[in-house]
Design a protein around this motif. Structure first.
Motif, short mmCIF file in Angstrom:
data_model
loop_
_atom_site.label_atom_id
_atom_site.label_comp_id
_atom_site.label_asym_id
_atom_site.label_seq_id
_atom_site.Cartn_x
_atom_site.Cartn_y
_atom_site.Cartn_z
N SER A 9 0.83 -1.21 0.00
CA SER A 9 0.00 0.00 0.00
C SER A 9 0.86 1.26 0.00
N CYS B 260 0.86 4.20 -2.75
CA CYS B 260 0.50 5.54 -2.31
C CYS B 260 1.64 6.54 -2.40
N ILE C 55 0.83 10.35 -2.33
CA ILE C 55 0.97 11.09 -1.08
C ILE C 55 1.85 12.32 -1.28
N PHE D 268 -7.01 5.50 -4.61
CA PHE D 268 -5.88 6.00 -3.84
C PHE D 268 -6.25 6.15 -2.36
N CYS E 114 -4.62 4.31 0.90
CA CYS E 114 -4.14 5.05 2.07
C CYS E 114 -4.75 4.50 3.36
#
Length: 223
Positions: free
Chosen positions: A39, A43, A47, A178, A182
């Motif tokens: 993950s 991300c 991010i 997304f 997260c």
């Protein structure tokens, strides 16, 4: 005698404050680490993007932009103007296909299936876009067409991507996927914190500090 034990947030099969089978603990550590790194890999770029655009969006008033405005004008041929004068928007509020094709070839403007606001004298088509705006106006009597596009620059474009403003269905789906990644990243990180908390005494005080700062700012400085 009253015993006050530490608060444990994990379900019973993940609780580390009780004696557990070493094999089971090893399995969950491996599984959580896999979820966490996969993950985080998914991300990582997102991010960074949303963090940077969060700063530019928060300071958008201080970041100067020089909008670029493009205007185009044209006159419809007689056959299209006549057809448009007798067109009825009740069945289909989009512009007729022949008119859209003529506008695309003559003015280099892609109207697509956007819905127009029809009146007796005018047809107005709003064409919002990420990082700018655009509109098209057609005078039904004279056949005069006016098009205007405003481009507010790359920073505005990135800010609109952050907000999901006028970005289309594909980008909306990306934001949803997304956000889900997260959540997996955060939840798996929380469980890993719990499993390592006994060896790291400052784990929960740091988590609590992060929560406390956010709550205090929200309560004291947001009206």
């Amino acid at each position: 005698m009253i015993y006050c034990g530490s608060i444990n947030f994990l379900p019973s099969f993940l609780q580390m404050n009780k004696p557990v089978d070493a094999k089971r603990r090893s399995y969950w550590l491996k599984t959580l680490h896999e979820w966490h790194w996969i993950s985080s890999a998914l991300c990582l770029v997102g991010i960074l993007f949303f963090s940077i655009t969060g700063v530019t969006l928060n300071h958008s008033a201080q970041i100067e932009a020089s909008p670029e405005v493009i205007q185009r004008k044209a006159i419809l041929p007689d056959e299209l103007r006549t057809a448009l004068a007798g067109a009825d928007s009740a069945s289909d509020p989009a512009l007729p296909a022949a008119l859209r094709e003529w506008i695309s070839k003559t003015m280099d403007v892609e109207v697509g299936a956007r819905i127009g606001e029809w009146s007796e004298d005018e047809i107005y088509v709003s064409m919002p876009r990420a990082g700018g705006d655009a509109w098209l106006s057609i005078d039904r009597a004279s056949g005069a067409i006016e098009y205007e596009k405003t481009d507010r620059g790359w920073i505005s474009w990135f800010n609109d991507l952050h907000k999901g403003r006028n970005t289309g269905t594909a980008w909306a789906w990306f934001i949803d996927v997304f956000a889900l990644a997260c959540v997996v990243f955060s939840v798996s990180g929380f469980f890993l914190l719990q499993m390592h908390a006994r060896q790291r005494p400052m784990t929960w005080p740091m988590v609590g500090l992060g929560l406390l700062v956010m709550v205090l700012i929200a309560l004291l400085f947001i009206h």
